[in-house]
Design a protein around this motif. Structure first.
Motif, PDB file in Angstrom:
ATOM      1  N   SER A 152       0.451   0.846  -5.303  1.00 59.58           N
ATOM      2  CA  SER A 152      -0.009  -0.258  -5.002  1.00 59.58           C
ATOM      3  C   SER A 152      -1.282   0.301  -3.691  1.00 59.58           C
ATOM      4  O   SER A 152      -2.286  -0.397  -3.492  1.00 59.58           O
ATOM      5  CB  SER A 152       0.886  -1.189  -4.352  1.00 59.58           C
ATOM      6  N   ALA A 153      -0.949   1.575  -3.244  1.00 59.04           N
ATOM      7  CA  ALA A 153      -1.800   1.811  -2.182  1.00 59.04           C
ATOM      8  C   ALA A 153      -3.166   2.072  -2.888  1.00 59.04           C
ATOM      9  O   ALA A 153      -4.347   1.977  -2.043  1.00 59.04           O
ATOM     10  CB  ALA A 153      -1.117   3.324  -1.798  1.00 59.04           C
TER      11      ALA A 153
ATOM     12  N   HIS B  69     -13.905  -2.380  -0.222  1.00 61.81           N
ATOM     13  CA  HIS B  69     -14.632  -3.600  -0.543  1.00 61.81           C
ATOM     14  C   HIS B  69     -14.709  -4.391   0.645  1.00 61.81           C
ATOM     15  O   HIS B  69     -15.772  -5.163   0.814  1.00 61.81           O
ATOM     16  CB  HIS B  69     -13.961  -4.052  -1.818  1.00 61.81           C
ATOM     17  N   LEU B  70     -13.541  -4.846   1.052  1.00 63.72           N
ATOM     18  CA  LEU B  70     -13.707  -5.701   2.290  1.00 63.72           C
ATOM     19  C   LEU B  70     -14.380  -5.201   3.356  1.00 63.72           C
ATOM     20  O   LEU B  70     -15.279  -5.850   4.105  1.00 63.72           O
ATOM     21  CB  LEU B  70     -12.104  -5.890   2.754  1.00 63.72           C
TER      22      LEU B  70
ATOM     23  N   GLY C 280       1.068  -1.125  -0.045  1.00 61.66           N
ATOM     24  CA  GLY C 280      -0.242   0.034  -0.071  1.00 61.66           C
ATOM     25  C   GLY C 280       0.838   1.310  -0.049  1.00 61.66           C
ATOM     26  O   GLY C 280       0.411   2.130   0.581  1.00 61.66           O
TER      27      GLY C 280
ATOM     28  N   VAL D 193      -4.630   0.231  -5.011  1.00 61.95           N
ATOM     29  CA  VAL D 193      -5.113  -0.839  -5.326  1.00 61.95           C
ATOM     30  C   VAL D 193      -5.627  -1.351  -3.872  1.00 61.95           C
ATOM     31  O   VAL D 193      -6.857  -1.739  -3.790  1.00 61.95           O
ATOM     32  CB  VAL D 193      -4.357  -1.980  -5.755  1.00 61.95           C
ATOM     33  N   LYS D 194      -4.802  -1.051  -2.780  1.00 67.89           N
ATOM     34  CA  LYS D 194      -4.998  -1.578  -1.402  1.00 67.89           C
ATOM     35  C   LYS D 194      -6.398  -0.715  -1.076  1.00 67.89           C
ATOM     36  O   LYS D 194      -7.195  -1.484  -0.211  1.00 67.89           O
ATOM     37  CB  LYS D 194      -3.915  -1.219  -0.794  1.00 67.89           C
TER      38      LYS D 194
ATOM     39  N   ILE E 127     -17.977  -5.979   2.716  1.00 73.46           N
ATOM     40  CA  ILE E 127     -18.299  -7.368   2.674  1.00 73.46           C
ATOM     41  C   ILE E 127     -18.601  -7.620   4.338  1.00 73.46           C
ATOM     42  O   ILE E 127     -19.454  -8.438   4.563  1.00 73.46           O
ATOM     43  CB  ILE E 127     -17.192  -8.278   2.148  1.00 73.46           C
TER      44      ILE E 127
ATOM     45  N   ARG F 236       4.703   2.133  -4.504  1.00 69.66           N
ATOM     46  CA  ARG F 236       5.603   1.292  -5.786  1.00 69.66           C
ATOM     47  C   ARG F 236       4.185   0.652  -6.463  1.00 69.66           C
ATOM     48  O   ARG F 236       3.184   0.347  -5.798  1.00 69.66           O
ATOM     49  CB  ARG F 236       6.238   0.326  -4.992  1.00 69.66           C
TER      50      ARG F 236
ATOM     51  N   ALA G  90      -9.403  -2.409  -2.368  1.00 70.27           N
ATOM     52  CA  ALA G  90      -9.784  -3.746  -1.852  1.00 70.27           C
ATOM     53  C   ALA G  90     -10.274  -3.429  -0.517  1.00 70.27           C
ATOM     54  O   ALA G  90     -10.988  -4.204   0.100  1.00 70.27           O
ATOM     55  CB  ALA G  90      -8.647  -4.439  -1.950  1.00 70.27           C
ATOM     56  N   GLN G  91      -9.400  -2.559   0.273  1.00 79.11           N
ATOM     57  CA  GLN G  91      -9.858  -2.367   1.701  1.00 79.11           C
ATOM     58  C   GLN G  91     -11.355  -1.734   1.869  1.00 79.11           C
ATOM     59  O   GLN G  91     -11.844  -2.484   2.745  1.00 79.11           O
ATOM     60  CB  GLN G  91      -8.921  -1.544   2.423  1.00 79.11           C
TER      61      GLN G  91
ATOM     62  N   LEU H 132     -14.642 -12.290  -6.071  1.00 74.71           N
ATOM     63  CA  LEU H 132     -14.477 -11.740  -4.710  1.00 74.71           C
ATOM     64  C   LEU H 132     -15.220 -10.567  -4.625  1.00 74.71           C
ATOM     65  O   LEU H 132     -15.248 -10.076  -3.492  1.00 74.71           O
ATOM     66  CB  LEU H 132     -12.930 -11.371  -4.955  1.00 74.71           C
ATOM     67  N   GLY H 133     -16.210 -10.446  -5.334  1.00 77.12           N
ATOM     68  CA  GLY H 133     -17.345  -9.646  -4.995  1.00 77.12           C
ATOM     69  C   GLY H 133     -17.309  -8.202  -5.622  1.00 77.12           C
ATOM     70  O   GLY H 133     -17.952  -7.286  -5.153  1.00 77.12           O
ATOM     71  N   PHE H 134     -16.175  -7.748  -6.238  1.00 81.64           N
ATOM     72  CA  PHE H 134     -15.885  -6.525  -6.762  1.00 81.64           C
ATOM     73  C   PHE H 134     -16.937  -6.276  -7.596  1.00 81.64           C
ATOM     74  O   PHE H 134     -17.408  -7.208  -8.602  1.00 81.64           O
ATOM     75  CB  PHE H 134     -14.509  -6.444  -7.365  1.00 81.64           C
TER      76      PHE H 134
END
Lengths: 130, 130
Positions: free
Chosen positions: B76-77, B86-87, A113, B79-80, B90, A116, B83-84, B55-57
């Motif tokens: 990558s943050a 979405h998590l 996170g 993406v994270k 859920i 990069r 995902a977070q 994964l429910g996205f």
DNA sequence: ACTTGACCTTCCAGCGACTGGAAGCCCTAT
DNA sequence: ATAGGGCTTCCAGTCGCTGGAAGGTCAAGT
């Protein structure tokens, strides 16, 4: 009672109540001006529906439940079977979501996170492997 | 590859693949006869989409994830964070279903499920009290 | 008497993510 | 030549509402 009062008391949006009339769950009376006039029995049904919906029953389940409720000769087994089937569906859904959660949680934790580009979440989605 | 092959390999219905083209997630080529012609890269994207959906996205999340995947300068943050979020959704959903399950389970267990009409499930729905 | 504003009405469209079906073209094998 | 399977597009339906437009009704205030 007009629709606003009933909406307030049943805790349902007026739109939803009109929709429930559309699909035949309730049949309120009408005043001369065309306004819906709700009896206590309508309010009671709406509250029933609200609670059944809050438990996740489908509209068709609700229709059946209302019919059973109004049928004094019902067998409680019929109600129980319906509720049990619904319970099983909920449990299946929970299990499915928990599986998603476990995978997602793992992926989220494995991702730095930061600035990069390297990201295990995307790698997993791309390859299906960890 | 024609749509049938790709459907098989990606594990998605052909209908879904056509839909994904409709909404611009993929853009396969076309043969002279009008048939879609899928490249390896299309298959790869579809597999990616299949896993993300599993994964429910949401579809819009998937669109974003694909864009991030193809952007080598992503952080990558980003993406994270997606995902977070979405998590968290859920987990909320799980909690809501568990609450339904607990109530329903109690009701089901308290119902005799025999030929008699007395039914605590209906009583609860009718009054909101146990 | 008139106006404001809240309430009510109907009807139509849209959400998400497909799914089913109809009508018809294409390709291969017999 | 025909049969079948696969492909195409387009339209409608799913579920349970929800939003919005266009307009009628009512009670209160000026």
């Amino acid at each position: 009672m007009n629709i606003g009062d009933v909406a307030q008391r049943a805790g349902l949006p007026a739109k939803t109540i009109r929709y429930y009339e559309d699909i035949g769950l309730i049949t309120p009376l009408r005043d001369d001006n065309g306004y819906r006039r709700f009896r206590e029995s309508d309010l009671h049904k709406l509250a029933f529906l609200g609670r059944a919906r809050a438990l996740g029953f489908t509209i068709e389940d609700c229709r059946t439940l209302l019919a059973l409720y109004e049928d004094n000769t019902r067998a409680s087994a019929d109600v129980k079977d319906l509720a049990q089937a619904h319970l099983t569906k909920i449990e299946d859904k929970i299990a499915q979501l928990q599986s998603m959660r476990d995978t997602l949680s793992e992926l989220v934790h494995s991702c730095a996170g930061d600035n990069r580009p390297d990201c295990p979440i995307l790698s997993d989605l791309a390859t299906g492997e960890h």
